[in-house]
Write a protein that holds these residues in place. Structure first.
Motif, PDB file in Angstrom:
ATOM      1  N   VAL A  68     -37.079 -74.283  46.341  1.00 29.63           N
ATOM      2  CA  VAL A  68     -36.153 -75.328  45.892  1.00 29.63           C
ATOM      3  C   VAL A  68     -36.959 -76.584  45.622  1.00 29.63           C
ATOM      4  O   VAL A  68     -37.773 -76.998  46.455  1.00 29.63           O
ATOM      5  N   HIS A  69     -36.736 -77.186  44.450  1.00 27.08           N
ATOM      6  CA  HIS A  69     -37.392 -78.453  44.137  1.00 27.08           C
ATOM      7  C   HIS A  69     -36.753 -79.548  44.972  1.00 27.08           C
ATOM      8  O   HIS A  69     -35.540 -79.775  44.905  1.00 27.08           O
ATOM      9  N   ASP A  73     -42.395 -83.371  42.158  1.00 28.97           N
ATOM     10  CA  ASP A  73     -43.656 -82.669  42.328  1.00 28.97           C
ATOM     11  C   ASP A  73     -43.720 -81.877  43.653  1.00 28.97           C
ATOM     12  O   ASP A  73     -44.802 -81.499  44.087  1.00 28.97           O
ATOM     13  N   LYS A  74     -42.583 -81.643  44.266  1.00 31.88           N
ATOM     14  CA  LYS A  74     -42.549 -80.908  45.532  1.00 31.88           C
ATOM     15  C   LYS A  74     -41.578 -79.757  45.460  1.00 31.88           C
ATOM     16  O   LYS A  74     -40.502 -79.862  44.866  1.00 31.88           O
ATOM     17  N   ILE A  75     -41.958 -78.648  46.094  1.00 29.02           N
ATOM     18  CA  ILE A  75     -41.094 -77.469  46.150  1.00 29.02           C
ATOM     19  C   ILE A  75     -40.831 -77.151  47.604  1.00 29.02           C
ATOM     20  O   ILE A  75     -41.684 -77.202  48.430  1.00 29.02           O
TER      21      ILE A  75
END
Length: 75
Positions: A68-69, A73-75
């Motif tokens: 999941v975003h 810029d992070k998942i």
């Protein structure tokens, strides 16, 4: 056979939770595969198909990751 069918659907619901497209695609594939082989009478072939279905359930449960975003810029 029915027990494994239900188990695959429960696993799909857990693995693809909140991903409607993946849930529907997995539902269709599970139903299609069981329907394609519903008239199978060979005990050997049935056992082989059940083994494959069982292996698929294990792979789904242990190897599929849903990301999941949380930020751009992070998942």
């Amino acid at each position: 056979v029915l027990k494994l069918f239900k188990l695959l659907h429960r696993t799909r619901q857990e693995v693809f939770k909140n991903d409607t497209r993946a849930l529907e695609a997995a539902r269709q594939k599970i139903n299609e595969e069981f329907k394609n082989h519903q008239d199978e009478t060979s005990e050997e072939k049935i056992n082989e198909l059940l083994k494959i279905a069982s292996d698929v359930e294990v792979i789904l449960r242990t190897s599929v990751i849903q990301a999941v975003h949380t930020d751009s810029d992070k998942i």
